[in-house]
Design a protein around this motif. Structure first.
Motif, PDB file in Angstrom:
ATOM      1  N   LEU A  19       0.800  -1.228   0.000  1.00  0.00           N
ATOM      2  CA  LEU A  19       0.000   0.000   0.000  1.00  0.00           C
ATOM      3  C   LEU A  19       0.833   1.279   0.000  1.00  0.00           C
ATOM      4  N   PRO A  20       1.897   1.406   0.817  1.00  0.00           N
ATOM      5  CA  PRO A  20       2.644   2.664   0.796  1.00  0.00           C
ATOM      6  C   PRO A  20       3.143   3.063  -0.588  1.00  0.00           C
ATOM      7  N   GLY A  21       3.488   2.087  -1.410  1.00  0.00           N
ATOM      8  CA  GLY A  21       3.931   2.401  -2.766  1.00  0.00           C
ATOM      9  C   GLY A  21       2.869   3.116  -3.573  1.00  0.00           C
ATOM     10  N   SER A  22       1.599   2.848  -3.264  1.00  0.00           N
ATOM     11  CA  SER A  22       0.498   3.532  -3.932  1.00  0.00           C
ATOM     12  C   SER A  22       0.257   4.915  -3.332  1.00  0.00           C
ATOM     13  N   ILE A  23       0.303   5.011  -2.002  1.00  0.00           N
ATOM     14  CA  ILE A  23       0.062   6.287  -1.323  1.00  0.00           C
ATOM     15  C   ILE A  23       1.103   7.329  -1.724  1.00  0.00           C
ATOM     16  N   TYR A  24       2.375   6.913  -1.840  1.00  0.00           N
ATOM     17  CA  TYR A  24       3.480   7.848  -2.067  1.00  0.00           C
ATOM     18  C   TYR A  24       4.005   7.814  -3.498  1.00  0.00           C
ATOM     19  N   GLN A  25       3.224   7.280  -4.402  1.00  0.00           N
ATOM     20  CA  GLN A  25       3.696   7.068  -5.768  1.00  0.00           C
ATOM     21  C   GLN A  25       4.270   8.339  -6.396  1.00  0.00           C
ATOM     22  N   GLY A  26       3.649   9.478  -6.176  1.00  0.00           N
ATOM     23  CA  GLY A  26       4.125  10.710  -6.799  1.00  0.00           C
ATOM     24  C   GLY A  26       4.951  11.581  -5.885  1.00  0.00           C
ATOM     25  N   ASP A  27       5.387  11.060  -4.746  1.00  0.00           N
ATOM     26  CA  ASP A  27       6.141  11.853  -3.771  1.00  0.00           C
ATOM     27  C   ASP A  27       7.630  11.552  -3.893  1.00  0.00           C
ATOM     28  N   PRO A  28       8.430  12.496  -4.383  1.00  0.00           N
ATOM     29  CA  PRO A  28       9.853  12.225  -4.592  1.00  0.00           C
ATOM     30  C   PRO A  28      10.641  12.078  -3.292  1.00  0.00           C
ATOM     31  N   LEU A  29      10.080  12.500  -2.157  1.00  0.00           N
ATOM     32  CA  LEU A  29      10.810  12.439  -0.887  1.00  0.00           C
ATOM     33  C   LEU A  29      10.599  11.126  -0.142  1.00  0.00           C
ATOM     34  N   TRP A  30       9.615  10.342  -0.547  1.00  0.00           N
ATOM     35  CA  TRP A  30       9.338   9.094   0.170  1.00  0.00           C
ATOM     36  C   TRP A  30      10.560   8.188   0.137  1.00  0.00           C
ATOM     37  N   THR A  31      10.930   7.668   1.300  1.00  0.00           N
ATOM     38  CA  THR A  31      12.122   6.840   1.447  1.00  0.00           C
ATOM     39  C   THR A  31      11.713   5.512   2.070  1.00  0.00           C
ATOM     40  N   PRO A  32      11.316   4.540   1.269  1.00  0.00           N
ATOM     41  CA  PRO A  32      10.737   3.308   1.825  1.00  0.00           C
ATOM     42  C   PRO A  32      11.756   2.427   2.527  1.00  0.00           C
ATOM     43  N   PHE A 136       7.686  19.121   6.161  1.00  0.00           N
ATOM     44  CA  PHE A 136       7.345  18.238   5.037  1.00  0.00           C
ATOM     45  C   PHE A 136       8.218  18.456   3.803  1.00  0.00           C
ATOM     46  N   ARG A 137       8.874  19.603   3.716  1.00  0.00           N
ATOM     47  CA  ARG A 137       9.682  19.883   2.524  1.00  0.00           C
ATOM     48  C   ARG A 137      11.078  19.279   2.613  1.00  0.00           C
ATOM     49  N   LEU A 138      11.412  18.727   3.761  1.00  0.00           N
ATOM     50  CA  LEU A 138      12.748  18.175   3.969  1.00  0.00           C
ATOM     51  C   LEU A 138      12.713  16.660   3.790  1.00  0.00           C
ATOM     52  N   PRO A 139      13.669  16.096   3.078  1.00  0.00           N
ATOM     53  CA  PRO A 139      13.676  14.639   2.873  1.00  0.00           C
ATOM     54  C   PRO A 139      13.927  13.910   4.193  1.00  0.00           C
ATOM     55  N   PRO A 267      24.864   6.538   8.963  1.00  0.00           N
ATOM     56  CA  PRO A 267      24.885   7.355   7.750  1.00  0.00           C
ATOM     57  C   PRO A 267      23.506   7.384   7.101  1.00  0.00           C
ATOM     58  N   ASP A 268      23.183   8.501   6.486  1.00  0.00           N
ATOM     59  CA  ASP A 268      21.886   8.651   5.833  1.00  0.00           C
ATOM     60  C   ASP A 268      21.943   8.037   4.441  1.00  0.00           C
ATOM     61  N   LEU A 269      21.274   6.897   4.279  1.00  0.00           N
ATOM     62  CA  LEU A 269      21.212   6.238   2.973  1.00  0.00           C
ATOM     63  C   LEU A 269      19.979   6.653   2.189  1.00  0.00           C
ATOM     64  N   GLY A 270      19.247   7.648   2.717  1.00  0.00           N
ATOM     65  CA  GLY A 270      18.035   8.104   2.059  1.00  0.00           C
ATOM     66  C   GLY A 270      18.230   8.528   0.611  1.00  0.00           C
ATOM     67  N   PRO A 271      19.251   9.368   0.308  1.00  0.00           N
ATOM     68  CA  PRO A 271      19.456   9.769  -1.091  1.00  0.00           C
ATOM     69  C   PRO A 271      19.664   8.577  -2.030  1.00  0.00           C
ATOM     70  N   LYS A 272      20.382   7.565  -1.557  1.00  0.00           N
ATOM     71  CA  LYS A 272      20.609   6.378  -2.381  1.00  0.00           C
ATOM     72  C   LYS A 272      19.316   5.614  -2.621  1.00  0.00           C
ATOM     73  N   ILE A 273      18.497   5.484  -1.569  1.00  0.00           N
ATOM     74  CA  ILE A 273      17.218   4.779  -1.699  1.00  0.00           C
ATOM     75  C   ILE A 273      16.297   5.522  -2.650  1.00  0.00           C
ATOM     76  N   ARG A 274      16.235   6.844  -2.512  1.00  0.00           N
ATOM     77  CA  ARG A 274      15.349   7.633  -3.378  1.00  0.00           C
ATOM     78  C   ARG A 274      15.809   7.600  -4.828  1.00  0.00           C
ATOM     79  N   ALA A 275      17.134   7.586  -5.047  1.00  0.00           N
ATOM     80  CA  ALA A 275      17.641   7.494  -6.417  1.00  0.00           C
ATOM     81  C   ALA A 275      17.290   6.146  -7.036  1.00  0.00           C
ATOM     82  N   SER A 276      17.424   5.080  -6.253  1.00  0.00           N
ATOM     83  CA  SER A 276      17.081   3.745  -6.759  1.00  0.00           C
ATOM     84  C   SER A 276      15.595   3.668  -7.083  1.00  0.00           C
ATOM     85  N   ARG A 277      14.783   4.285  -6.232  1.00  0.00           N
ATOM     86  CA  ARG A 277      13.337   4.279  -6.473  1.00  0.00           C
ATOM     87  C   ARG A 277      12.995   5.076  -7.732  1.00  0.00           C
TER      88      ARG A 277
END
Length: 364
Positions: A19-32, A136-139, A267-277
């Motif tokens: 479900l989260p993949g559907s809720i956040y489909q258009g959100d570039p900041l979502w970091t699953p 909300f504007r911060l990743p 370490p914050d791996l968020g940028p890597k996860i978001r790039a992969s997504r």
């Protein structure tokens, strides 16, 4: 029309996890969170917390489409035995679907003797907690709460009221002020007889987990949602860090070989996860530039002796030496006056996000 279904089979679990993949489909900041990590959370063989946590999961279906989900959990070790928890909440912007989910969760908790529902707290209060209400504007950093801004309206529209807030601070070296005060306090603490700072030995997670659990159970007793940490849970947590954390970022402060403080950074791996997504597959990515200080605890007898300043000074020096440009310090309860004062005045950091715990009396 929609219906609420208890998660009971493989198809239900697939819907719940996807479900989260559907809720956040258009959100570039979502970091699953990685899917495998999500599955392990619900597996008693992988997650030792489930020895004292009981849970039920529910999904909301509308025209065969999954539009909401929630977890109703109880923790046998939670001090206030009136309280049950909700977590894992995701939902479309629909008050009635939200109401249906919370009615199901409340009924589940009431049947287990609970009269108050608090959250969000995924599984229990030692894991992911809080609803993002500012920033909300911060990743988000990896494993940190993140949600649409309308969730606040959905919860409050269903009778939940704020119980407490938690802060996230951002530290940047170029913006730091008054650090001479911090260093002076740290210098004083360094004179305590028998004191030393040492890295946590990730090759001995069982032994180090015992020390971490004992320290946790000294430092957190007065905090909201405190539950005792068992050695197995602490060892499991440290073993999970082994795959992606530099051991130098994890250290104890000891006096005569007895832990009196701890600092755990990742370490914050968020940028890597978001790039992969974004690209649909893993991509090469440079070294992380940001850290999260997720645990900073000091034993009560040493809180007025500068040990927190000593830990923070050490963390700053390690981060700068290793090329990290910024750090997030989270989550700090608003009631933790001493730590908030140290971070804002001595470290020079400012609140950049606010998370909230909600409460409601169960009425079924």
């Amino acid at each position: 029309m929609f219906k609420i279904v208890r998660v009971e089979n493989a198809e239900h679990w697939k819907r719940f996890l996807n479900l989260p993949g559907s809720i956040y489909q258009g959100d570039p900041l979502w970091t699953p969170m990685p899917l495998e990590s999500q599955k392990q959370m619900f597996n008693p063989q992988s997650n030792p917390v489930l020895r004292h946590v009981r849970y039920e999961c529910f999904i909301a279906l509308q025209d065969k489409k999954t539009v909401g989900r929630i977890i109703a959990a109880t923790d046998d070790l939670l001090k206030d035995n009136r309280v049950g928890l909700f977590g894992g909440f995701e939902c479309i912007n629909h008050p009635e679907v939200t109401r249906g989910l919370f009615e199901a969760a409340s009924q589940s908790l009431f049947s287990r003797g609970k009269t108050i529902i608090q959250g969000p707290a995924t599984m229990n209060t030692s894991q992911q907690v809080g609803l993002l209400v500012e920033g909300f504007r911060l990743p988000p950093q990896m494993m940190m709460p993140y949600n649409p801004s309308y969730y606040k309206t959905l919860l409050e529209g269903n009778g939940f009221y704020p119980l407490l807030d938690l802060y996230s601070y951002q530290w940047r070296q170029e913006e730091a002020v008054n650090q001479h005060k911090l260093f002076a306090v740290a210098k004083r603490a360094a004179r305590i007889p028998g004191i030393k700072l040492r890295p946590i030995n990730l090759k001995d997670t069982w032994g180090e987990g015992k020390k971490l659990a004992e320290l946790h159970n000294q430092t957190m007793t007065q905090q909201w949602g405190y539950v005792p940490m068992e050695q197995e849970e602490a060892a499991y947590y440290l073993a999970g860090l082994r795959g992606y954390t530099d051991p130098e970022l994890l250290f104890f402060c000891e006096v005569d070989n007895i832990p009196v403080g701890v600092c755990l950074m990742t370490p914050d791996l968020g940028p890597k996860i978001r790039a992969s997504r974004r690209y649909g597959f893993p991509r090469p990515f440079g070294e992380p530039k940001s850290l999260r200080v997720g645990v900073l605890g000091v034993a009560p007898d040493y809180r007025r002796r500068g040990v927190a300043a000593l830990l923070i000074e050490k963390a700053m020096k390690i981060g700068i030496r290793k090329g990290y440009q910024r750090a997030e310090l989270s989550l700090i309860m608003e009631s933790n006056t001493n730590m908030n004062q140290i971070i804002t005045t001595a470290v020079g950091s400012r609140v950049n996000k606010r998370f909230r715990i909600y409460e409601k009396v169960i009425d079924v």
